[in-house]
Design an enzyme around this catalytic site. Structure first.
Site, PDB file in Angstrom:
ATOM      1  N   GLY A   1      46.356  41.078  51.456  1.00  0.00           N
ATOM      2  CA  GLY A   1      47.027  40.272  52.342  1.00  0.00           C
ATOM      3  C   GLY A   1      47.057  38.753  52.250  1.00  0.00           C
ATOM      4  O   GLY A   1      47.269  38.034  53.015  1.00  0.00           O
TER       5      GLY A   1
ATOM      6  N   CYS B   1      50.868  37.912  47.052  1.00  0.00           N
ATOM      7  CA  CYS B   1      49.685  38.571  47.682  1.00  0.00           C
ATOM      8  C   CYS B   1      49.309  39.985  47.201  1.00  0.00           C
ATOM      9  O   CYS B   1      49.859  40.639  46.763  1.00  0.00           O
ATOM     10  CB  CYS B   1      50.004  38.491  49.319  1.00  0.00           C
ATOM     11  SG  CYS B   1      50.233  37.090  49.941  1.00  0.00           S
ATOM     12  N   ASP B   2      47.948  40.076  47.423  1.00  0.00           N
ATOM     13  CA  ASP B   2      47.320  41.286  46.995  1.00  0.00           C
ATOM     14  C   ASP B   2      47.278  42.174  48.166  1.00  0.00           C
ATOM     15  O   ASP B   2      47.624  42.055  49.157  1.00  0.00           O
ATOM     16  CB  ASP B   2      45.969  41.181  46.227  1.00  0.00           C
ATOM     17  CG  ASP B   2      44.897  40.447  47.070  1.00  0.00           C
ATOM     18  OD1 ASP B   2      45.035  40.327  48.439  1.00  0.00           O
ATOM     19  OD2 ASP B   2      43.983  39.704  46.594  1.00  0.00           O
ATOM     20  N   ILE B   3      46.521  43.471  48.049  1.00  0.00           N
ATOM     21  CA  ILE B   3      46.385  44.606  49.070  1.00  0.00           C
ATOM     22  C   ILE B   3      45.899  43.960  50.372  1.00  0.00           C
ATOM     23  O   ILE B   3      46.043  44.433  51.231  1.00  0.00           O
ATOM     24  CB  ILE B   3      45.925  45.845  48.356  1.00  0.00           C
ATOM     25  CG1 ILE B   3      46.064  46.868  49.360  1.00  0.00           C
ATOM     26  CG2 ILE B   3      44.365  45.443  47.984  1.00  0.00           C
ATOM     27  CD1 ILE B   3      45.976  48.261  48.521  1.00  0.00           C
TER      28      ILE B   3
END
Length: 135
Positions: free
Chosen positions: A22, A18-20
């Protein structure tokens, strides 16, 4: 017309995918699709390593993707396949849905071709293995 899937597998989102924001980073959907195709090949009795040793490599030529509903950490999802053939291209139709509500999260078409002894060509081995599954 209802879609007839020929293969499905369940997976779970891992935090590091997952990225920043979420949500699953878009590149990870490619990994999910690749893993699904590899499992399907195993079900068909094919091994990438053995096919490579015979001089036959199935390679991704093109992929189109649609991102529908984001997956989040710990989501369980189902990756499903359909298969068609256009000339010498095998077209894998991928649908990834969240397991909890079967909501479509990702849809893609992956076009694979075979390189046989260094040249673009059809493959009797793949044709034979995929014949029961091609729409």
């Amino acid at each position: 017309m209802e879609k007839k899937y020929i293969f499905e597998t369940r997976m779970q989102v891992r935090d590091y995918e997952c990225d920043i924001e979420g949500i699953v980073n878009n590149a990870n959907y490619l990994h999910y699709c690749e893993h699904t195709r590899h499992l399907f090949l195993q079900q068909c009795g094919l091994s990438f390593a053995e096919m490579h040793e015979k001089g036959v490599d199935a390679v991704l030529a093109r992929m189109t993707m649609q991102f529908k509903t984001p997956l989040r950490p710990d989501d369980e999802f189902v990756s499903r396949l359909r298969l068609t053939k256009e000339g010498i291209k095998y077209v894998f139709h991928h649908d990834i849905s969240r397991a909890s509500d079967d909501r479509l999260c990702f849809r893609a078409q992956a076009e694979l071709v075979c390189i046989v002894n260094g040249r673009l060509s059809g493959s009797e081995d793949y044709d034979r293995a995929f014949a029961p599954y091609i729409e």
